[in-house]
Design an enzyme around this catalytic site. Structure first.
Site, PDB file in Angstrom:
ATOM      1  N   ASP A   1       6.494  -0.171 -15.381  1.00 19.59           N
ATOM      2  CA  ASP A   1       6.222  -1.480 -14.800  1.00 19.59           C
ATOM      3  C   ASP A   1       4.737  -1.481 -14.394  1.00 19.59           C
ATOM      4  OD1 ASP A   1       6.891  -4.013 -13.564  1.00 19.59           O
ATOM      5  OD2 ASP A   1       6.801  -2.963 -11.647  1.00 19.59           O
TER       6      ASP A   1
ATOM      7  N   ASP B   1       2.842  -4.308 -12.008  1.00 17.97           N
ATOM      8  CA  ASP B   1       2.589  -4.738 -10.618  1.00 17.97           C
ATOM      9  C   ASP B   1       3.333  -3.834  -9.640  1.00 17.97           C
ATOM     10  OD1 ASP B   1       0.868  -7.008 -10.658  1.00 17.97           O
ATOM     11  OD2 ASP B   1       2.492  -8.156 -11.577  1.00 17.97           O
TER      12      ASP B   1
ATOM     13  N   ASP C   1       8.826  -0.230  -9.233  1.00 19.09           N
ATOM     14  CA  ASP C   1       8.861  -0.306  -7.768  1.00 19.09           C
ATOM     15  C   ASP C   1       9.972  -1.212  -7.265  1.00 19.09           C
ATOM     16  OD1 ASP C   1       7.311  -2.524  -8.909  1.00 19.09           O
ATOM     17  OD2 ASP C   1       7.002  -3.110  -6.821  1.00 19.09           O
TER      18      ASP C   1
END
Ligand SMILES: [Mg+2]
Length: 265
Positions: free
Chosen positions: A15, A17, A216
């Site tokens: 991922d 961001d 995250d």
């Protein structure tokens, strides 16, 4: 080092961001982290639910952090949606878009004819993503087309996305509006669904058991990796806390302070 714990590991689906950066702030020394990953012989695909930016936008952003990364190994949910539709619709099929201009551009580039508001009486598919110019008329058009038989496809269903002002409404808000108005449940492309992971594995040339999805956000990145049968690595540089990661079921295979620690710790 990650290969000590997972010797079978050949690929990473990262991922962006909250893993590589917050807005324009890199998380750690990205050039060194990517060099370390390459040195370990691991292949990388970057995958994001964000359907408002193009792979080349991310490649450019990475170059500003001194990382030379091929755009072919960057997947957004808009591009994956186009690939998914290309595999399941005839070329030249008509698509009605509730979403960003870059989502429309990707679909057009993939050979679909985009239906406009005036000629909305027939479409083969309605694609819904984050649309900051959503109107009642667009929701009505989308719902009428779906009720008339068009397939309903969503880029992703993220409820929110972070901005400096706080959490803004994400694609999930637009999808929910069309879902409510049409009475139909969409096919969803982004994480935690598996379409993006399947495409990432194709590009990596690896199988799920030798690939780790890293992110995250537990409900998308970690759940998605687990749904796809990949290893799951949670980093604590974004939205989830250590306690949330530890109590997620099933527990992620690896929980690390940040990406550098996940690779080298
Ligand atoms: Mg994230």
């Amino acid at each position: 080092m990650i290969l000590d714990r997972f010797p079978q590991l050949k690929g990473l689906i990262l991922d962006m961001d909250g893993v590589l950066w917050h807005d324009n702030e890199p998380i750690g020394d990205l050039a060194k982290i990517f060099a370390d990953i390459t040195e370990l012989g691991l292949k990388v695909v970057l995958a994001t639910n964000n359907a408002t930016k193009l792979p080349e936008d991310y490649a450019l952003k990475l170059s500003k952090f001194h990382v030379d990364f091929p755009r072919e190994h960057i997947l957004s949910s808009s591009e994956t949606t186009a690939i998914y539709l290309a595999n399941t619709l005839q070329p030249g099929s008509r698509v009605y878009v509730v979403g960003s201009s870059s989502l429309s551009a990707v679909l057009k580039k993939s050979g679909f004819e985009l239906a406009n508001v005036e000629e909305f009486k027939h479409a083969d598919a309605v694609v819904v993503g984050l649309d900051t110019h959503i109107t009642h008329e667009k929701i009505a058009n989308a719902a009428l087309l779906i009720r008339a038989g068009a397939r309903f496809v969503a880029t992703n269903t993220d409820a929110t996305y972070p901005t400096p002002q706080g959490l803004y409404p994400g694609a999930g808000v637009m999808v929910a509006a069309v879902q409510t108005a049409s009475g139909q449940v969409p096919e969803v492309i982004g994480k935690p669904f598996t379409a993006m992971y399947k495409e990432a594995l194709l590009r990596l040339g690896t199988i799920n058991s030798e690939t780790m999805g890293v992110g995250d956000r537990l409900e998308t990145d970690i759940a998605g990796a687990q749904n796809a049968g990949c290893l799951a690595g949670a980093v604590l540089t974004g939205v989830c806390t250590e306690l949330e990661a530890q109590t997620w079921a099933p527990t992620p295979d690896l929980i690390a302070r940040d990406l550098d620690t996940l690779i080298n710790g």
